[in-house]
Write a protein that holds these residues in place. Structure first.
Motif, PDB file in Angstrom:
ATOM      1  N   GLN A 156      23.270  -3.739 -33.692  1.00 40.90           N
ATOM      2  CA  GLN A 156      24.012  -2.568 -33.215  1.00 40.90           C
ATOM      3  C   GLN A 156      25.207  -2.976 -32.368  1.00 40.90           C
ATOM      4  OE1 GLN A 156      20.808  -3.186 -33.149  1.00 40.90           O
ATOM      5  NE2 GLN A 156      19.553  -1.354 -32.872  1.00 40.90           N
ATOM      6  N   ASP A 157      24.985  -3.980 -31.512  1.00 45.68           N
ATOM      7  CA  ASP A 157      26.058  -4.430 -30.629  1.00 45.68           C
ATOM      8  C   ASP A 157      27.173  -5.118 -31.414  1.00 45.68           C
ATOM      9  OD1 ASP A 157      24.634  -3.429 -28.484  1.00 45.68           O
ATOM     10  OD2 ASP A 157      23.763  -5.360 -27.932  1.00 45.68           O
ATOM     11  N   TRP A 180      27.675  -9.166 -25.482  1.00 43.81           N
ATOM     12  CA  TRP A 180      26.742  -8.544 -24.552  1.00 43.81           C
ATOM     13  C   TRP A 180      25.460  -8.225 -25.309  1.00 43.81           C
ATOM     14  CZ3 TRP A 180      30.293  -5.581 -27.144  1.00 43.81           C
ATOM     15  CH2 TRP A 180      29.810  -4.446 -27.793  1.00 43.81           C
ATOM     16  N   ALA A 181      24.438  -7.845 -24.583  1.00 40.30           N
ATOM     17  CA  ALA A 181      23.206  -7.326 -25.170  1.00 40.30           C
ATOM     18  C   ALA A 181      22.882  -6.013 -24.483  1.00 40.30           C
ATOM     19  CB  ALA A 181      22.049  -8.309 -25.001  1.00 40.30           C
ATOM     20  N   SER A 182      22.877  -4.927 -25.242  1.00 38.59           N
ATOM     21  CA  SER A 182      22.515  -3.628 -24.678  1.00 38.59           C
ATOM     22  C   SER A 182      21.049  -3.666 -24.261  1.00 38.59           C
ATOM     23  CB  SER A 182      22.746  -2.523 -25.709  1.00 38.59           C
ATOM     24  OG  SER A 182      24.120  -2.416 -26.028  1.00 38.59           O
ATOM     25  N   ARG A 183      20.772  -3.172 -23.076  1.00 41.92           N
ATOM     26  CA  ARG A 183      19.440  -3.319 -22.502  1.00 41.92           C
ATOM     27  C   ARG A 183      18.350  -2.646 -23.344  1.00 41.92           C
ATOM     28  NH1 ARG A 183      18.884  -5.423 -17.578  1.00 41.92           N
ATOM     29  NH2 ARG A 183      21.048  -4.908 -17.057  1.00 41.92           N
ATOM     30  N   GLY A 184      18.681  -1.503 -23.955  1.00 44.34           N
ATOM     31  CA  GLY A 184      17.687  -0.798 -24.759  1.00 44.34           C
ATOM     32  C   GLY A 184      17.208  -1.613 -25.940  1.00 44.34           C
ATOM     33  N   ALA A 217      23.725  -5.539 -20.565  1.00 41.35           N
ATOM     34  CA  ALA A 217      24.543  -4.379 -20.184  1.00 41.35           C
ATOM     35  C   ALA A 217      23.682  -3.125 -20.226  1.00 41.35           C
ATOM     36  CB  ALA A 217      25.741  -4.231 -21.126  1.00 41.35           C
ATOM     37  N   ASP A 218      23.861  -2.245 -19.250  1.00 38.55           N
ATOM     38  CA  ASP A 218      23.084  -1.023 -19.158  1.00 38.55           C
ATOM     39  C   ASP A 218      23.489  -0.023 -20.231  1.00 38.55           C
ATOM     40  OD1 ASP A 218      21.689  -1.944 -16.959  1.00 38.55           O
ATOM     41  OD2 ASP A 218      23.044  -1.002 -15.511  1.00 38.55           O
ATOM     42  N   GLU A 219      22.528   0.827 -20.608  1.00 37.17           N
ATOM     43  CA  GLU A 219      22.832   1.966 -21.458  1.00 37.17           C
ATOM     44  C   GLU A 219      23.576   3.024 -20.639  1.00 37.17           C
ATOM     45  OE1 GLU A 219      22.300   1.672 -24.568  1.00 37.17           O
ATOM     46  OE2 GLU A 219      20.929  -0.028 -24.553  1.00 37.17           O
ATOM     47  N   LEU A 220      24.103   4.027 -21.341  1.00 35.48           N
ATOM     48  CA  LEU A 220      24.867   5.114 -20.713  1.00 35.48           C
ATOM     49  C   LEU A 220      26.094   4.574 -19.981  1.00 35.48           C
ATOM     50  CD1 LEU A 220      21.900   7.289 -19.374  1.00 35.48           C
ATOM     51  CD2 LEU A 220      23.178   7.593 -21.507  1.00 35.48           C
ATOM     52  N   ALA A 279      12.326  -0.227 -23.353  1.00 35.34           N
ATOM     53  CA  ALA A 279      13.099   0.561 -22.391  1.00 35.34           C
ATOM     54  C   ALA A 279      13.536   1.898 -22.978  1.00 35.34           C
ATOM     55  CB  ALA A 279      14.322  -0.229 -21.938  1.00 35.34           C
ATOM     56  N   THR A 280      13.607   2.903 -22.121  1.00 37.99           N
ATOM     57  CA  THR A 280      14.204   4.178 -22.499  1.00 37.99           C
ATOM     58  C   THR A 280      15.714   4.102 -22.286  1.00 37.99           C
ATOM     59  OG1 THR A 280      14.104   5.181 -20.303  1.00 37.99           O
ATOM     60  CG2 THR A 280      12.131   5.375 -21.689  1.00 37.99           C
ATOM     61  N   THR A 281      16.424   5.094 -22.793  1.00 36.55           N
ATOM     62  CA  THR A 281      17.877   5.132 -22.625  1.00 36.55           C
ATOM     63  C   THR A 281      18.265   5.162 -21.155  1.00 36.55           C
ATOM     64  OG1 THR A 281      18.193   6.233 -24.748  1.00 36.55           O
ATOM     65  CG2 THR A 281      19.947   6.501 -23.116  1.00 36.55           C
TER      66      THR A 281
END
Length: 466
Positions: A156-157, A180-184, A217-220, A279-281
């Motif tokens: 996805q990233d 980066w790697a999205s945390r979700g 990296a954090d979501e949202l 993890a949730t969003t």
């Protein structure tokens, strides 16, 4: 008015949905859909990530044509664990192996001798399974001695990063933000710690990939901009997005049923062989069970199509509903059913091994699969309730909501289910983007409550929401 594009990558198709928010009302329009599947290349099961990027670009262009201008935001979500190797420009280097490829089992055996599996589980919160990201990385390091790229990035990233620099008609220029790697999505890998805060150095070191993991990296959050358009992290994992879409109460259970059936609840991490943690969003934890969902039926459909059968969903649903139950169940998660190809034969081989009769007609095969999947889901719901204390209603989401027989069987097993949006991942992706753009959560919650999305199925009957 706000306009956002959700690019939802499933294991069999890529969809682009345009969401428009105007005066407290959300409208969704499908602007692009393209089928795809994993392919065998040099004996390995792989994904064509360049194709994913091309389809994502088409989705962006179709959304732009629909609006007459570029959308305010775009986000990409998809399944867990799969990754690619990228160079300094973000280009994919080497093959991208699919989670069902056999390399995972080989890497798992390697890692088991380096870090005991119970310790891996305690550190990451992710139950040891062949599909885990770290196992394929360990196999790659053991067989090749090095990784082909500078960093790993989740699929996805990779696609989201490409959208910042790709040639997209009607869009302003952008710039590459680096890896980066999205945390979700990282939380599905077995390489992130149980609190979803940082990489687990002990596991990463054992796999030999410490220097190849990108920053988290954090979501949202916003990845980058192309003029007025923001590229956003909106959950990144399809299940995280689906759960974000729910009009749910504390203690409710979710079942996200597509190729996989994910059963869980939002709760503190639980280390138990029956569950895993992701993890949730919004940064909390999902305690869940990862089961085989519609994969078996999808593979049977592919096989029947190769024989020249009419495999329209309408016909297959009718045949399954009309067929008598065999009274026999299989384990949908049996290892013999993991790989693609000749699924009816694989199911029959499993039946024979159990001492049961083979199933020859299409309807009986599909009914057997539906009954087995629904029973597996019901057992997982019981496990989640036992381990988390969740006692709320069960929300059914995803493509499985369109299977009438499966819904009725689940209602019979569980007493009742709340059938949510079948495109729940898309909806959660869109809502998360709206929140990043500044739309208050209270407003989207109010729309969800008023929209009346979904129905409750009780005792095999539909009861409209009160």
């Amino acid at each position: 008015m706000r306009s956002v594009l959700a690019i939802d990558m499933g294991s069999s198709s890529i969809r682009g949905y345009l969401g428009t928010w105007h005066r407290g009302t959300l409208s969704l329009t499908e602007v692009h859909r393209a089928p795809h599947e994993a392919k065998v290349s040099n004996g390995s099961l792989t994904w064509d990530v360049d194709r994913f990027i091309a389809e994502a670009v088409r989705a962006c262009e179709h959304a732009t044509c629909e609006l007459g201008h570029a959308p305010d935001a775009v986000a990409v979500d998809g399944w867990g664990v799969d990754f690619g190797y990228v160079d300094s420009r973000g280009s994919v280097v080497g093959p991208v192996y699919a989670y069902r490829d056999r390399r995972g089992a080989v890497g798992r055996e390697l890692m088991r001798h380096r870090v005991p599996e119970d310790r891996q589980f305690a550190l990451s919160g992710v139950a040891p399974q062949d599909i885990n990201t770290g196992y394929r990385l360990a196999e790659m390091m053991a067989s090749a001695g090095e990784l082909p790229g500078e960093h790993i990035m989740f699929i996805q990233d990779i696609v989201a990063r490409a959208l910042l620099t790709a040639d997209i008609f009607g869009w302003d220029e952008g710039s590459d933000p680096g890896p980066w790697a999205s945390r979700g999505i990282a939380s599905t890998s077995g390489l992130l710690d149980v609190d979803h805060a940082d990489w687990v150095s002990e596991v990463a070191r054992a796999a030999g990939v410490t220097d190849h993991l990108p920053p988290l990296a954090d979501e949202l959050t916003v990845i980058g901009r192309r003029g007025p358009t923001r590229i956003v992290r909106a959950g990144s994992h399809d299940t995280a997005c689906a759960v974000y879409s729910l009009d749910a109460r504390p203690g409710d259970i979710f079942v996200s049923c597509g190729s996989w059936a994910i059963v869980g609840a939002v709760a503190d991490p639980v280390i138990d062989p029956a569950v895993t943690n992701e993890a949730t969003t919004c940064g909390r934890n999902r305690v869940q069970v990862n089961l085989t969902g519609m994969w078996l039926a999808q593979e049977c459909r592919r096989h029947f199509a190769s024989l020249g059968e009419d495999v329209s969903f309408e016909r297959l649903d009718r045949l399954a509903e009309e067929a008598d139950s065999t009274g026999v169940l299989i384990d949908p998660d049996d290892p013999s059913l993991t790989e693609p190809g000749e699924m009816p034969r694989r199911v029959n081989d499993l039946l024979e091994a159990q001492g049961a009769e083979r199933v020859e007609d299409i309807g009986s095969m599909l009914r057997l699969i539906n009954e087995s999947v629904s029973h597996s889901i019901a057992r997982a719901v019981a496990d989640v309730r036992r381990l988390t204390g969740a006692r709320g209603i069960v929300h059914l989401m995803g493509g499985g909501t369109k299977d009438r027989l499966l819904v009725r069987l689940l209602a019979r097993e569980l007493g009742q289910v709340r059938v949510a949006a079948h495109e729940a991942s898309v909806l959660g992706n869109v809502i998360a983007q709206l929140h990043v753009l500044g739309v208050p959560r209270e407003e989207t919650d109010a729309w969800l409550a008023e929209a009346g999305i979904g129905v409750t199925v009780t005792d095999n009957k539909l009861a409209l929401r009160n």
